[in-house]
Design an enzyme around this catalytic site. Structure first.
Site, short mmCIF file in Angstrom:
data_model
loop_
_atom_site.label_atom_id
_atom_site.label_comp_id
_atom_site.label_asym_id
_atom_site.label_seq_id
_atom_site.Cartn_x
_atom_site.Cartn_y
_atom_site.Cartn_z
CG HIS A 101 -2.00 1.02 1.14
ND1 HIS A 101 -1.79 2.34 1.51
CD2 HIS A 101 -3.29 0.95 0.71
CE1 HIS A 101 -2.91 3.02 1.32
NE2 HIS A 101 -3.83 2.20 0.83
CD GLU A 169 -5.71 0.91 -2.78
OE1 GLU A 169 -6.79 0.89 -2.17
OE2 GLU A 169 -4.60 0.89 -2.20
#
Length: 259
Positions: A101, A169
């Protein structure tokens, strides 16, 4: 193309322990009563904090909901203070692990090499990596696709075979009021799907979109993604339920196409 649609939620560090347990109970009830989740047409996973993993496993026992971890160690054991291994996560029943992430990169200095090592650690322990990829700055779709495809192959270098979920993302959309524009997501998502589809030993893999994802988005993306990775917009269980309904509609359309 698989008919299955995946919907995941990362709780990050927003909930305290009691709040998380209340949320688990409400979401478990929603998932258990949802026909598309029960049939397997919609796959659901929930990723809480490490301390919340065991109560999540308890809450979702008897439902199809998979429990994940927000991180894992590069190694399976040893003198690594503060780390949690993929081996132990798998032992207690965790099924997916979030890897790479943008916040892990920005706040904790995770490099491409560390992301690749954690991806390999997840796969060798039978966990499905939720592999987060995304361009840092807003680019036109062709350039963004090229960048994230490069990130994909970097993350998989040296990894054993196994299923993965690629979470697209774009970093510039994380935490924003709105997700990336639908046409941008469709273009990059479709390019990622093409790459994932030809990866050897990755059967069942898919591409999901995260980055301020919320109800109403999935219906605009069509077959360019295989689901959504939700964050703060799923804190309200009713919003989560709405996304499950949208995922069920997409899965039903795909089932008709694949017959």
């Amino acid at each position: 193309m698989s008919a299955r649609v995946s919907v995941g939620v990362s709780l990050k560090m927003y909930f305290g322990h009691r709040q998380a347990r209340d949320w688990f109970a409400r979401v478990a009830g929603i998932a258990a009563g949802h026909p598309a989740v029960a049939s397997g047409a919609v796959e659901v996973f929930v990723i809480p904090t490490f301390l919340q993993v065991l109560p999540a496993l308890e809450a979702f026992a008897g439902t199809p909901v998979l429990v994940g971890a927000q991180d894992l160690a590069t190694e399976d054991g040893g003198a690594f203070t503060g780390e949690v291994s993929g081996a132990e996560l798998a032992e207690v029943g965790v099924r997916v692990a979030e890897v790479g992430h943008a916040e892990r990169r920005r706040l904790f200095g995770e490099t491409d090499e560390i992301v690749a090592a954690k991806t390999a650690a997840a796969l060798r322990n039978g966990l499905v990596p939720v592999l987060c990829l995304g361009e840092a700055e807003r680019l036109e779709p062709r350039a963004a696709a090229a960048e994230v495809i490069g990130q994909l192959y970097s993350a998989l270098e040296g990894s054993p075979s196994g299923r993965l979920l690629v979470a697209y993302e774009p970093v510039w959309a994380i935490g924003a009021p709105e997700p990336a524009p639908a046409e941008h997501i469709r273009a990059v998502g479709a390019a990622l799907q093409e790459e994932v589809a030809v990866l050897a030993g990755r059967e069942g893999s898919g591409v999901i979109y995260g980055g301020s994802a919320k109800p109403g988005l999935l219906g605009t993306l069509g077959d360019s993604v295989d689901g959504l990775f939700l964050g703060r917009f799923a804190h309200d269980p009713a919003a989560f339920a709405a996304v499950l309904d949208e995922a069920a509609e997409l899965a039903a359309r795909r089932e008709v196409v694949t017959r």
